[in-house]
Design an enzyme around this catalytic site. Structure first.
Site, PDB file in Angstrom:
ATOM      1  N   ASP A  98       6.554-113.280 -77.059  1.00 13.61           N
ATOM      2  CA  ASP A  98       5.202-113.596 -76.585  1.00 13.61           C
ATOM      3  C   ASP A  98       4.374-114.226 -77.705  1.00 13.61           C
ATOM      4  O   ASP A  98       3.243-113.815 -77.982  1.00 13.61           O
ATOM      5  CB  ASP A  98       4.501-112.336 -76.069  1.00 13.61           C
ATOM      6  N   LYS A 129      -5.383 -99.758 -80.705  1.00 11.01           N
ATOM      7  CA  LYS A 129      -5.042-100.332 -79.408  1.00 11.01           C
ATOM      8  C   LYS A 129      -4.745 -99.211 -78.432  1.00 11.01           C
ATOM      9  O   LYS A 129      -3.846 -98.404 -78.637  1.00 11.01           O
ATOM     10  CB  LYS A 129      -3.840-101.264 -79.543  1.00 11.01           C
ATOM     11  N   GLY A 165      -7.378-106.968 -72.965  1.00 14.24           N
ATOM     12  CA  GLY A 165      -6.393-107.810 -72.315  1.00 14.24           C
ATOM     13  C   GLY A 165      -5.606-107.019 -71.305  1.00 14.24           C
ATOM     14  O   GLY A 165      -5.954-105.883 -70.949  1.00 14.24           O
ATOM     15  N   GLY A 166      -4.510-107.619 -70.838  1.00 15.24           N
ATOM     16  CA  GLY A 166      -3.684-106.957 -69.849  1.00 15.24           C
ATOM     17  C   GLY A 166      -3.048-105.678 -70.357  1.00 15.24           C
ATOM     18  O   GLY A 166      -2.714-104.781 -69.592  1.00 15.24           O
ATOM     19  N   PHE A 167      -2.883-105.562 -71.684  1.00 18.21           N
ATOM     20  CA  PHE A 167      -2.260-104.395 -72.289  1.00 18.21           C
ATOM     21  C   PHE A 167      -3.217-103.218 -72.383  1.00 18.21           C
ATOM     22  O   PHE A 167      -2.813-102.072 -72.510  1.00 18.21           O
ATOM     23  CB  PHE A 167      -1.784-104.730 -73.698  1.00 18.21           C
ATOM     24  N   GLY A 168      -4.538-103.492 -72.379  1.00 21.54           N
ATOM     25  CA  GLY A 168      -5.532-102.452 -72.598  1.00 21.54           C
ATOM     26  C   GLY A 168      -6.661-102.979 -73.454  1.00 21.54           C
ATOM     27  O   GLY A 168      -7.020-104.155 -73.370  1.00 21.54           O
ATOM     28  N   SER A 169      -7.213-102.114 -74.303  1.00 23.93           N
ATOM     29  CA  SER A 169      -8.358-102.489 -75.125  1.00 23.93           C
ATOM     30  C   SER A 169      -8.085-102.191 -76.592  1.00 23.93           C
ATOM     31  O   SER A 169      -7.275-101.329 -76.931  1.00 23.93           O
ATOM     32  CB  SER A 169      -9.619-101.733 -74.675  1.00 23.93           C
ATOM     33  N   VAL A 170      -8.803-102.920 -77.469  1.00 25.42           N
ATOM     34  CA  VAL A 170      -8.702-102.709 -78.911  1.00 25.42           C
ATOM     35  C   VAL A 170     -10.080-102.355 -79.441  1.00 25.42           C
ATOM     36  O   VAL A 170     -11.067-103.021 -79.129  1.00 25.42           O
ATOM     37  CB  VAL A 170      -8.169-103.966 -79.629  1.00 25.42           C
ATOM     38  N   GLY A 217     -11.789-106.296 -78.308  1.00 29.69           N
ATOM     39  CA  GLY A 217     -11.249-107.175 -77.286  1.00 29.69           C
ATOM     40  C   GLY A 217     -10.541-106.378 -76.212  1.00 29.69           C
ATOM     41  O   GLY A 217     -10.344-105.167 -76.309  1.00 29.69           O
TER      42      GLY A 217
END
Length: 772
Positions: free
Chosen positions: A587, A492, A472-477, A470
């Site tokens: 969050d 992550k 997201g705004g944090f990066g990738s997993v 996946g």
């Protein structure tokens, strides 16, 4: 349609529940028919012509719900009830009705709310039909112009009981394959015909299928052996066939014993099937049934008559709901483990014991090759006459209520607390020793419980970051496999220099020093120049949002959703109340709830978390989190407490219940915001309309009602009005009563045309508010 709630603790309501028929119960009798356009109201009954049976809305003796069923009218003592209409219930009995329209029956409440309808055999509503309660106890819808044409009959939809004249197997005329079913929280069973053998049947449980044969005097074969009907006793004794988990019995009313006795039972003895001894019953090596330690026969009279399926009841109530000093008694020399244990991932016998104590509905545990827990009931316990032996630990209520016992318990808690504090201090010292290197240079040494991986190791483990889970705004997993990992890992990779540094520090500082079954475990990390990577345990079922919002994923049952809600609550309670520093996640949303192979939830993504010293109750910080899940205090720039997580959890609860995004503006009657609509429905007592429509009403309504109430308490405007997460856990588990919450004041204005108080920002305003 609404279905019978599954069992909680020992309050099981079987489909053929036995309850006392009180004389003068306020019911009024009608004829044996319901004509087109007519109805039978909730306080009326339909009487068969022979006067043997009556149809009505009956209460099974547990809760406030009334179900449509048929019972034996002439018995003045105990009577079985044969439920009709897929076990549909109503609450407002005076305003409930069973109506006939066209060729379909409808169950309604307050004249409008449709709870159930029988299948229609005609596309026309002008068909001439009549509903009749036959002398056999069968409710049928019949064509008035052709009396031999039956459009619908209750005998085609039996629950766990069958009256004489009813049958199991294939109905050639309708093409329906009829079987008996038994449904419970942790145990299910069925009885179906086996056309390959004369009078053959298959008795099935979750674990195995057992083949049996009905005696010739008991059934009559039909349609070339494809179905069997239950014969009526030639002596006119009152009988019925009853299914329990792992056992089927022909029950007969005994005038001399003033109770039901078993005329025929399969298995015929506990040596061929320990289900024979019932709940918490055990089969001895001599083939006799007895109750496990701490339990006594539920019905001593039936046990004296040789009928044990009623099982055993607890002698002393569990104390987990009060002072929590329950004990365990070992039951050893067993032939095998009991039926339907649940696997629990723990590392030791002590952890397994603690996992059981942590669940008020856990009744036993075993730790041999792994940890297994048994919930609510214990079936199929059998002693062995030769090795290998197995053993379990059965949970007992404590009989000690003296002051000395209380003092001893506090001493134990003090010792345990001291050890926990010392362990936390040691963990902080170890963390501090490598944090200087962690944030000061790219050279590290592995200390503490986490592992420091090289970039080459991570690259090799993830196949050069080829399997992306996946983004997201944090990066990738990415998914990977590391030496010593049997289930794999999730890596992550954080993006953005300043943001990655901040999130990296926060996640290591929080997740790196805590352990809880409902928190994702941080295994290690990697720093290579500007690259920051975190290595977590892999969660095979992904995130919660993929299961409750996507129709492509398998549908989560209510039981699974309810346990997920409790698990999230326990994880947050640990962060807020049990860690040395109060950790506010900041969050909480479905995307940050991961599910393991057993769909147990684990809270993840602590990059926005806020550590709060125990000497502080609140902190003033920049806004963080996700739009739609933020408590009002975030929006108004007020100091933040752990109650901000409670608010977010309430929003997530509504999403677990409904299967829809609470943050998406849609029309719900006069409301444009789902939590606003939900709060009003909870106050009106109508919670089934909030349930995910894909579940078709298949939920424990008591649990659903409690969960909806908890969600409404969590989203109160004033943080002081919201419960703590520890209180939330107790409410969800039924340890404390949950009152109906008030509708939050901010929701009063959330009606059509006025959604100004919904805390949803534009992308630009959100970016400006969240800048550090």
């Amino acid at each position: 349609m609404a279905r019978l709630p599954s069992s909680r603790a020992t309050l099981t309501v079987p489909l053929a529940a036995i309850f006392l028929l009180l004389t003068g119960n306020g019911y009024s009798a009608t004829t044996d028919t319901i004509l087109p356009g007519e109805s039978m109201s909730g306080n009326q009954t339909l009487i068969s012509k022979n006067g043997e049976f009556e149809l009505g809305f009956f209460n099974p003796g547990v809760g406030i719900h009334y179900f449509v069923g048929v019972r034996l009218r002439k018995l003045t003592s105990y009577s079985p009830t044969f439920w009709i209409g897929d076990r549909v219930y109503v609450v407002d009995l005076p305003h409930a009705s069973l109506e006939l329209f066209g060729d379909s029956l409808f169950i309604k409440e307050n004249g409008a709310s449709l709870w159930w309808s029988s299948p229609s055999s005609s596309s026309s509503s002008s068909v001439a039909a009549v509903a009749i309660l036959l002398d056999t106890g069968d409710l049928v819808v019949r064509d008035t112009r052709n009396a031999s044409r039956v459009m619908w009959r209750s005998f085609d939809y039996p629950g766990d009981a069958l009256l004489p004249g009813g049958r199991i197997g294939l109905d050639v005329a309708t093409g329906k394959n009829v079987s008996l079913t038994f449904e419970g929280f942790s145990h299910n069973g069925s009885l179906r015909a086996d056309p390959s053998r004369t009078n053959g049947f298959v008795l099935a449980t979750d674990r195995r299928d057992v083949l049996g044969v009905f005696p010739n005097w008991m059934v009559t074969s039909q349609d070339n052996g494809r179905s069997m009907s239950l014969n009526r006793d030639p002596n006119n004794s009152v009988e019925f066939l009853q299914l329990k988990v792992g056992q089927v019995s022909l029950m007969r009313w005994s005038e001399s014993d003033a109770g039901w006795v078993s005329r025929w039972t399969f298995p015929s003895g506990c040596k061929s099937g320990a289900f024979f001894c019932g709940d918490f019953g055990a089969c001895t090596i001599d083939g006799e049934c007895r109750c496990v330690d701490g339990f006594t026969p539920s019905d001593a009279k039936e046990w004296r008559l040789g009928y044990f399926v009623t099982g055993c009841s607890r002698s002393v109530k569990l104390s987990c709901e009060t002072n929590g000093d329950d004990s365990f008694a070992v039951v050893d020399r067993l032939q095998g483990l009991p039926y339907n244990g649940f696997d629990e991932t723990v590392d030791s016998d002590e952890d397994c014991r603690a996992a059981c104590l942590n669940k008020c509905y856990c009744v036993a545990y075993s730790y041999e090759s792994g940890c297994k827990l048994w919930y609510y009931n214990l079936y199929n316990v059998s002693f062995a006459d030769k090795p290998p032996y197995r053993k379990i630990y059965v949970r007992l209520g404590s009989k000690i209520r003296s002051k000395r016992g209380l003092d001893t318990r506090w001493i134990v808690l003090l010792v345990v607390g001291s050890v926990a504090v010392a362990s936390a201090i040691l963990a902080l010292v170890l963390l501090f020793r490598y944090r200087r290197d962690l944030f000061g240079s790219s050279q590290f040494t592995a200390e503490g419980s986490m592992v420091v991986y090289s970039y080459a190791q991570i690259k090799k483990a993830t196949g050069n970051f080829s399997d992306k889970l996946g983004e997201g705004g944090f990066g990738s997993v990415f998914r990977g496999t590391l030496p010593g990992s049997t289930t794999g890992v999730a890596v992550k990779s954080l993006k953005g220099l300043a943001y990655a540094e901040k999130q990296f520090r926060t996640e290591v500082q929080t997740v790196g020093m805590i352990r809880h079954t409902n928190l994702v475990r941080l295994l290690g990390f990697c720093v290579n120049g500007n690259k920051k990577l975190l290595v977590y345990e892999y969660m095979p079922n992904g995130s919660l949002d993929a299961h409750i919002f996507s129709e492509k994923s398998s549908l989560l049952s209510w039981e699974v959703r309810y346990q997920i809600a409790i698990g999230i609550a326990k994880g947050l309670a640990y962060l807020h109340e049990e860690c040395e520093h109060c950790i506010i996640h900041c969050d909480i949303k479905p995307e940050n709830i991961l599910l393991d192979e057993e769909f147990s939830p684990k809270i993840a993504d602590f990059g926005m978390a806020k550590l709060l010293g125990r000497q502080f109750n609140a902190a003033l910080t920049t806004i963080r989190g996700t739009r739609g899940y933020l408590a009002p205090e975030w929006i108004y720039g007020q100091p933040i407490t752990k109650k901000a997580d409670v608010y977010s959890f309430g929003i997530v609860l509504f999403e677990i219940i409904s299967g829809r995004r609470s943050t998406v503006a849609m029309k719900f009657g006069d409301h444009r915001y789902f939590p606003s609509y939900a709060a009003s429905q909870v106050n009106e007592g109508d919670v089934l309309c909030l349930l995910d429509g894909r579940l078709e009403g298949n939920a424990n309504v008591e649990e659903l009602d409690i969960t909806c109430r908890v969600a409404c308490w969590c989203i109160q405007d004033r943080e002081n009005d919201r419960p703590s997460m520890g209180q939330v856990v107790h409410m969800l588990e039924g340890v404390v009563d949950t009152d109906v919450p008030p509708i939050p004041a901010s929701f009063q204005n959330l009606v059509e045309g006025d959604d100004s108080d919904i805390h949803i920002y534009s992308e630009e305003s959100w970016r400006l508010r969240t800048q550090d």
